[in-house]
Design a protein around this motif. Structure first.
Motif, short mmCIF file in Angstrom:
data_model
loop_
_atom_site.label_atom_id
_atom_site.label_comp_id
_atom_site.label_asym_id
_atom_site.label_seq_id
_atom_site.Cartn_x
_atom_site.Cartn_y
_atom_site.Cartn_z
N ASP A 75 0.80 -1.23 0.00
CA ASP A 75 0.00 0.00 0.00
C ASP A 75 0.83 1.28 0.00
O ASP A 75 0.31 2.37 -0.27
CB ASP A 75 -1.01 0.02 1.16
N GLY A 76 2.13 1.17 0.27
CA GLY A 76 2.98 2.37 0.22
C GLY A 76 4.05 2.30 -0.84
O GLY A 76 4.96 3.14 -0.88
N ILE A 77 3.93 1.33 -1.76
CA ILE A 77 5.03 1.07 -2.68
C ILE A 77 5.22 2.16 -3.74
O ILE A 77 6.35 2.50 -4.09
CB ILE A 77 4.87 -0.34 -3.33
N ILE A 78 4.13 2.75 -4.23
CA ILE A 78 4.26 3.83 -5.22
C ILE A 78 4.67 5.15 -4.55
O ILE A 78 5.58 5.83 -5.04
CB ILE A 78 2.97 3.97 -6.04
N PRO A 79 4.02 5.55 -3.43
CA PRO A 79 4.48 6.78 -2.76
C PRO A 79 5.96 6.76 -2.39
O PRO A 79 6.65 7.76 -2.53
CB PRO A 79 3.59 6.84 -1.51
N ALA A 80 6.46 5.60 -1.93
CA ALA A 80 7.87 5.52 -1.55
C ALA A 80 8.79 5.62 -2.76
O ALA A 80 9.89 6.15 -2.67
CB ALA A 80 8.12 4.21 -0.79
N LEU A 81 8.33 5.11 -3.91
CA LEU A 81 9.11 5.28 -5.15
C LEU A 81 9.23 6.76 -5.49
O LEU A 81 10.33 7.25 -5.77
CB LEU A 81 8.44 4.53 -6.31
N ALA A 83 8.98 9.19 -3.54
CA ALA A 83 9.74 9.87 -2.49
C ALA A 83 11.24 9.55 -2.58
O ALA A 83 12.02 9.95 -1.71
CB ALA A 83 9.21 9.48 -1.12
N LYS A 84 11.61 8.80 -3.63
CA LYS A 84 13.00 8.45 -3.93
C LYS A 84 13.66 7.55 -2.88
O LYS A 84 14.86 7.60 -2.66
CB LYS A 84 13.84 9.72 -4.15
N LYS A 85 12.84 6.67 -2.26
CA LYS A 85 13.40 5.71 -1.31
C LYS A 85 14.06 4.54 -2.05
O LYS A 85 14.85 3.80 -1.46
CB LYS A 85 12.32 5.22 -0.36
N TYR A 86 13.72 4.38 -3.31
CA TYR A 86 14.35 3.39 -4.19
C TYR A 86 14.13 3.83 -5.62
O TYR A 86 13.45 4.84 -5.88
CB TYR A 86 13.82 1.97 -3.94
N ARG A 99 -2.31 3.92 -12.99
CA ARG A 99 -0.96 4.00 -12.40
C ARG A 99 -0.04 4.87 -13.24
O ARG A 99 0.86 5.53 -12.71
CB ARG A 99 -0.38 2.60 -12.23
N GLN A 100 -0.26 4.87 -14.55
CA GLN A 100 0.60 5.67 -15.43
C GLN A 100 0.37 7.17 -15.27
O GLN A 100 1.13 7.96 -15.81
CB GLN A 100 0.39 5.24 -16.88
N LYS A 101 -0.63 7.54 -14.51
CA LYS A 101 -0.83 8.96 -14.20
C LYS A 101 0.20 9.44 -13.18
O LYS A 101 0.52 10.63 -13.13
CB LYS A 101 -2.25 9.19 -13.65
N VAL A 102 0.72 8.52 -12.37
CA VAL A 102 1.64 8.92 -11.30
C VAL A 102 3.05 8.34 -11.42
O VAL A 102 3.99 8.89 -10.84
CB VAL A 102 1.06 8.56 -9.90
N ILE A 103 3.20 7.22 -12.16
CA ILE A 103 4.53 6.66 -12.38
C ILE A 103 4.66 6.20 -13.83
O ILE A 103 3.67 6.17 -14.57
CB ILE A 103 4.84 5.46 -11.44
N ASP A 104 5.86 5.84 -14.21
CA ASP A 104 6.13 5.32 -15.55
C ASP A 104 6.42 3.82 -15.44
O ASP A 104 6.58 3.30 -14.34
CB ASP A 104 7.32 6.05 -16.17
N PHE A 105 6.48 3.15 -16.57
CA PHE A 105 6.77 1.71 -16.57
C PHE A 105 7.75 1.34 -17.67
O PHE A 105 7.76 1.93 -18.74
CB PHE A 105 5.49 0.90 -16.81
N ALA A 106 8.56 0.32 -17.39
CA ALA A 106 9.35 -0.37 -18.41
C ALA A 106 8.75 -1.76 -18.54
O ALA A 106 8.24 -2.33 -17.60
CB ALA A 106 10.81 -0.47 -17.98
N GLY A 107 8.82 -2.31 -19.73
CA GLY A 107 8.26 -3.65 -19.96
C GLY A 107 7.03 -3.61 -20.83
O GLY A 107 6.88 -2.68 -21.63
N ARG A 242 9.99 6.20 -11.62
CA ARG A 242 9.57 7.59 -11.49
C ARG A 242 9.47 8.24 -12.87
O ARG A 242 10.27 7.95 -13.77
CB ARG A 242 10.55 8.39 -10.63
N LYS A 243 8.51 9.10 -13.03
CA LYS A 243 8.38 9.83 -14.30
C LYS A 243 9.62 10.68 -14.53
O LYS A 243 10.15 11.30 -13.60
CB LYS A 243 7.13 10.72 -14.28
N GLY A 244 10.09 10.68 -15.76
CA GLY A 244 11.28 11.46 -16.11
C GLY A 244 12.58 10.70 -15.97
O GLY A 244 13.64 11.19 -16.38
#
Length: 281
Positions: A75-81, A83-86, A99-107, A242-244
């Protein structure tokens, strides 16, 4: 003596250069849930294991980076990404528009089916559509017809799903009002409630269900129902970024394409799931 001194200095210089290169080796920190066997789970001694742990290490080797894999609650995996925790997520995460509204994807690096886990003695074990597959993106009418055929069987039943997943979204859109939908923090939690008789079925990725069925306590359970993909269920499982972060995205995409092409993803999926869930096309 001068020759020996020159050779010694050359060796020392080489050693320092190698040491400097090792020190400068880039580390990519990847988060996984650690509670979604056999995709990822915490094994003996707290060691992270599973399909995605093996694949992450393989992809890092192809990218020529050091791989650090850490556990993070779903439940915190996207916010922590963000927040640059990983740097990345590999946690059975499907690529969806939301999900693509807030993060990007490879694959994607995997494309698995889904279904219902029920007790063999349950009326739900005779669910229509078992063994059939439909795509909401390319076979919308047929897929929704298959979903409608399931509704009379699950009417009034309680179905468990993991919260903040494509299965929770699917259940909310197509099954809410027909069955009671109960959300859980992890797949392990809804499996335990199913075994205890507190719910009638689990809706999840079939690969996760197959992992559950290997446990002795689930020998009297079975995977049923039509396998629906596409649409709200996403376009396969990918690496969350992360986007960018375009350079890392390209590195992951190149590594994934290489791992799919040479059969590594197929080999790892057959090792962990007993079926090939490598992306096709």
């Amino acid at each position: 003596m001068k020759v020996l001194k020159t050779v010694s200095l050359a060796i020392l210089g080489t050693a320092l250069a190698v040491s400097g290169t090792a020190a400068q080796e880039k580390t990519v920190k990847i988060a996984t849930e650690g509670a979604y066997a056999p995709w990822n789970f915490t094994g003996a001694g707290g060691k992270l294991e599973g399909f995605e742990v093996d694949l992450a290490n393989d992809l890092c080797a192809r990218m020529k980076v050091k791989c650090e894999i850490v556990a993070q609650d779903w439940d915190g995996i996207i916010p922590a990404l963000n927040a640059k925790k990983y740097d990345a997520i590999m946690a059975g995460m499907s690529i969806t528009d939301e999900r693509q509204k807030v993060i990007d994807f490879a694959g994607p690096y995997a494309a698995g089916p889904n279904g219902f886990l029920v007790e063999k003695s349950s009326p739900l074990a005779k669910m229509p559509g078992t063994g059939q597959a439909y795509n909401l993106a390319t076979q919308k009418e047929a897929a929704e017809k298959a979903i409608d055929a399931v509704k009379p069987v699950i009417k009034g039943k309680t179905i468990g799903v993991q919260g903040s997943t494509i299965h929770a979204n699917f259940a909310d859109k197509y099954l809410k009002g027909t069955a009671e939908i109960r959300e859980y923090k992890t797949t392990e939690a809804h499996d335990l409630d199913l075994a205890a008789g507190r719910i009638d079925a689990v809706l999840a990725d079939a690969t996760a269900i197959l992992g559950t069925l290997e446990k002795p306590e689930f020998k009297d359970y079975v995977l049923v129902g039509p396998s629906i993909s596409g649409g709200i269920l996403g376009a396969g499982v990918g690496v969350g970024l992360r986007k960018g972060d375009d350079e890392l995205k390209k590195s992951f995409n190149d590594a994934i394409q290489s791992a799919v092409k040479d059969g590594t993803v197929k080999k790892l999926s057959e090792k962990w799931f007993k079926i090939d869930i490598s992306p096709k096309g």
